[in-house]
Enzyme design. Structure first.
Site, PDB file in Angstrom:
ATOM      1  N   HIS A   1      -5.065  -6.243  -9.417  1.00 41.14           N
ATOM      2  CA  HIS A   1      -5.222  -7.099  -8.238  1.00 41.14           C
ATOM      3  C   HIS A   1      -6.706  -7.309  -7.922  1.00 41.14           C
ATOM      4  CE1 HIS A   1      -1.100  -5.601  -7.877  1.00 41.14           C
ATOM      5  NE2 HIS A   1      -0.845  -6.621  -7.083  1.00 41.14           N
TER       6      HIS A   1
ATOM      7  N   HIS B   1      -2.574  -1.636  -3.614  1.00 41.46           N
ATOM      8  CA  HIS B   1      -2.713  -2.419  -4.842  1.00 41.46           C
ATOM      9  C   HIS B   1      -4.172  -2.749  -5.146  1.00 41.46           C
ATOM     10  CE1 HIS B   1      -2.192  -5.070  -1.396  1.00 41.46           C
ATOM     11  NE2 HIS B   1      -2.893  -5.995  -2.033  1.00 41.46           N
TER      12      HIS B   1
ATOM     13  N   GLY C   1       0.886   2.120  -1.855  1.00 45.80           N
ATOM     14  CA  GLY C   1       1.430   1.084  -2.735  1.00 45.80           C
ATOM     15  C   GLY C   1       2.717   0.533  -2.160  1.00 45.80           C
ATOM     16  N   SER C   2       3.460   1.392  -1.458  1.00 45.56           N
ATOM     17  CA  SER C   2       4.554   0.898  -0.636  1.00 45.56           C
ATOM     18  C   SER C   2       3.913   0.515   0.691  1.00 45.56           C
ATOM     19  CB  SER C   2       5.623   1.971  -0.437  1.00 45.56           C
ATOM     20  OG  SER C   2       6.675   1.472   0.347  1.00 45.56           O
TER      21      SER C   2
ATOM     22  N   LYS D   1      -9.689 -14.286  -0.078  1.00 44.35           N
ATOM     23  CA  LYS D   1      -9.178 -13.661  -1.291  1.00 44.35           C
ATOM     24  C   LYS D   1      -9.909 -14.253  -2.492  1.00 44.35           C
ATOM     25  CE  LYS D   1      -4.652 -11.925  -2.688  1.00 44.35           C
ATOM     26  NZ  LYS D   1      -3.216 -11.950  -2.330  1.00 44.35           N
TER      27      LYS D   1
ATOM     28  N   HIS E   1      -2.212 -13.788  -6.890  1.00 43.71           N
ATOM     29  CA  HIS E   1      -2.016 -12.395  -6.471  1.00 43.71           C
ATOM     30  C   HIS E   1      -1.501 -11.555  -7.641  1.00 43.71           C
ATOM     31  CE1 HIS E   1      -1.120  -9.182  -3.519  1.00 43.71           C
ATOM     32  NE2 HIS E   1      -0.110  -8.907  -4.329  1.00 43.71           N
TER      33      HIS E   1
ATOM     34  N   ARG F   1      21.747  25.532  13.290  1.00 46.62           N
ATOM     35  CA  ARG F   1      20.591  24.864  13.912  1.00 46.62           C
ATOM     36  C   ARG F   1      19.875  25.820  14.869  1.00 46.62           C
ATOM     37  NH1 ARG F   1      22.457  21.088  18.918  1.00 46.62           N
ATOM     38  NH2 ARG F   1      24.446  22.091  19.406  1.00 46.62           N
TER      39      ARG F   1
ATOM     40  N   GLU G   1      11.039   7.872  13.224  1.00 38.77           N
ATOM     41  CA  GLU G   1      11.182   8.810  12.100  1.00 38.77           C
ATOM     42  C   GLU G   1      10.206   8.528  10.963  1.00 38.77           C
ATOM     43  OE1 GLU G   1      14.919   8.829  14.470  1.00 38.77           O
ATOM     44  OE2 GLU G   1      13.808   7.195  13.482  1.00 38.77           O
TER      45      GLU G   1
END
Length: 615
Positions: free
Chosen positions: A28, A68, A115-116, A239, A253, A308, A356
């Site tokens: 990239h 990336h 990357g995620s 870019k 991209h 628990r 979460e």
């Protein structure tokens, strides 16, 4: 350092980004070129770091959320002398440390795998929170984000958390280059649109031209002088900046430049300038780990105790014995029982509210700083954060995750609250450990053992009270199991974990009264699984019944089956699991309706024995 020098550094980063991607025939470069000025000024003037001692307690932390853009990151590593020219040209090749997206497993200067998209900022918040409330050595956390990832909900969980916690040691740089993978982003170059969103979460916002090195320098200085608020620098960029044929153009991209030699010439040619990064100030060690004798809670056989409850008390005891233990919860600490830790160690407890993804990301950030986190919520709600757990595994992060209220045994709350997929989810992670205790003493021992393990560790706890069947002195090695009932004339084996252990014991007693002897195995370690014990049981009895308060796919039954995939004969196997869609009912009714109570187990065992071929 003057404007011309900073501009030259930025051009070098662009050239090396183009070169690395061209050598790899992938990557990239255009996403890297847009942020080159931002990176050059940061390294040259504001980042305090020792690349020879990356864990320096006062060193700033950098997170590349737009994961990336590794050509830029690795070009920066070359510019500061962390890697050389030869290694830069190994980008994306087999065996190279320079992967397409960065991981701390390969490179000591990487804080977390990214990357995620949408994960770097949440983890950065966790690191900054550790710096503010735990380490207290004054380091800054710098996060470079792309504008496309600001569409992710996790970004705004992180933004709200950082604002609420007044993380003025956190600086986020957003490379607003307008173009995503398939075209323009939602807000294009509207810095104001992004600023309004961050301001709503009480951030200090700065809007700049991301290619004006003097403006960038002033913005960083303003961020460092801001107190009481995190700062976001919204930088308008292009870019592919600097190469006319690709600059601000769609459709490029994730592709190397079509004419890299011409592009390098247009950027002024190859350079070999060295950026001198400021060293961090002297500081004490991050945290002296207070280690004392671990006094786990003890329960008498026959007591009725929820696992628990045992988790919460064991965690509090572990916190007293070890000063590096931290606990996090998703606003259900009164249910998960992490509240016991919070009351005894309030300085090391972190309320993440009903977010979460941010809870897990915070745990990842704290683990990166050397702390040992235990994060808890309902088992069902970890599914929301699964991608964060997956990326934590990629990072090699050490996390202890605890899911309560598992299975249909929770009763009347209904299916939205029932963790029925969690064992499968955690078993599928690389190098994970999955534990499911059935009584309080077993739970306490496993909570203590988890702290010394690597990778992702998951403990499943139950809502309702169950009988204590083990002595406080019993040991539960990871990868082991317990044979609770066995005889020379056993005709089948019942394999269970958690709440179904008690059902299996009751079923075995009923079968015994009918002349059918059944072995019972408590498979508390679902991963790694006790293959030896399972194989021995199969050889001795020929028939296995697995019973689990979980969906059929990916849970206990599959873990047992894995023990027989080495080519040896597979025993006759019946798998009892939750195949229905539960409604609201009492715990006993839920177990019966799902076909995993003692009566159902006994009925399946009778049929299995009846049809088994006796040698």
């Amino acid at each position: 350092m003057n404007t011309r020098q900073l501009t030259e550094y930025a051009q070098q980063l662009r050239v090396d980004s183009v070169r690395a991607a061209a050598a790899a025939h992938s990557g990239h470069p255009t996403s890297s070129m847009s942020a080159a000025d931002l990176m050059a000024v940061l390294l040259a003037h504001h980042f305090r770091y020792d690349f020879e001692r990356p864990q320096h307690p006062a060193g700033d932390r950098f997170v590349l959320s737009k994961g990336h853009a590794t050509p830029l990151l690795y070009a920066a590593y070359k510019a500061v002398g962390a890697i050389n020219e030869t290694e830069l040209m190994t980008y994306r090749k087999l065996g190279s440390r320079l992967e397409g997206h960065p991981t701390p497993q390969r490179l000591p200067w990487v804080e977390t795998a990214t990357g995620s998209l949408g994960q770097g900022l949440p983890v950065g918040v966790g690191i900054a929170l550790a710096g503010k409330r735990l380490d207290r050595t004054g380091y800054r956390v710098w996060v470079l984000c792309g504008d496309s990832e600001l569409a992710e909900g996790s970004i705004w969980e992180a933004a709200e958390h950082a604002g609420y916690e007044h993380l003025d040691n956190l600086v986020v740089i957003v490379d607003v280059n307008r173009l995503g993978q398939r075209g323009p982003t939602r807000h294009g170059h509207s810095l104001e649109a992004y600023a309004r969103r961050f301001q709503a979460f009480d951030w200090h916002t700065i809007e700049i031209d991301g290619h004006d090195v003097d403006a960038i320098d002033r913005a960083y200085g303003e961020a460092l002088s801001t107190s009481g608020q995190p700062t976001v620098i919204l930088a308008r960029t292009l870019k592919g900046k600097g190469v006319e044929s690709v600059q601000d153009r769609e459709g490029l991209h994730g592709k190397p430049l079509p004419e890299p030699d011409e592009a390098i010439a247009e950027l002024g040619g190859v350079r070999d300038l060295h950026i001198e990064v400021q060293p961090p100030p002297a500081a004490r060690m991050l945290h002296a780990v207070r280690t004392g004798h671990l006094e786990l809670p003890r329960y008498e056989i026959g007591e009725e105790v929820a696992t628990r409850d045992a988790y919460g008390k064991a965690l509090a005891a572990l916190g007293a014995a070890r000063g590096d233990i931290v606990a996090l919860d998703g606003e259900v600490s009164d249910s998960t029982r992490s509240e016991f830790f919070a009351k005894e160690h309030p300085d090391r407890f972190f309320e993440c509210y009903i977010a979460e993804q941010q809870m897990v990301a915070t745990a990842v950030g704290m683990a990166a700083r050397g702390w040992v986190p235990y994060a808890s919520t309902f088992a069902a709600f970890f599914t929301r954060a699964h991608d964060f757990v997956r990326m934590a595994s990629v990072s090699g992060s050490g996390l202890n995750l605890v899911g309560s209220h598992a299975g249909v045994a929770i009763g009347q709350d209904g299916p939205s609250q029932m963790g029925l997929e969690d064992l499968a989810m955690f078993r599928s992670l690389h190098g994970s450990t999955v534990l499911y205790p059935c009584d309080a003493n077993q739970t306490a021992k496993l909570v203590g053992a988890m702290a010394g393990l690597d990778g992702i560790r998951y403990l499943r706890t139950s809502r309702g009270a169950g009988p204590v069947i083990y002595s406080p002195t019993e040991e539960f090695p990871i990868g082991g199991s317990k044979v609770l009932k066995a005889g020379d004339h056993d005709r089948l084996t019942l394999v269970a974990a958690g709440v179904t252990v008690h059902e299996a014991l009751a079923a075995a007693e009923a079968l015994e009264a009918e002349g059918i002897s059944a072995r019972v195995i408590d498979l508390y370690s679902v991963k790694p699984v006790d293959r030896r014990t399972l194989r021995e049981a199969a050889e001795r009895t020929g028939c296995l019944v697995t019973v689990e308060d979980h969906r059929e796919e990916g849970g206990l039954g599959d873990a047992v089956l894995d023990a027989f995939l080495d080519g040896r004969p597979v025993p006759r196997l019946v798998r009892l699991a939750v195949r229905n869609m539960p409604g609201s009912a009492t715990p006993a009714e839920q177990l019966h309706t799902a076909g995993i109570d003692a009566e159902s187990i006994a009925a399946s065992a009778r049929l299995l024995v009846e049809h088994a071929v006796v040698p």
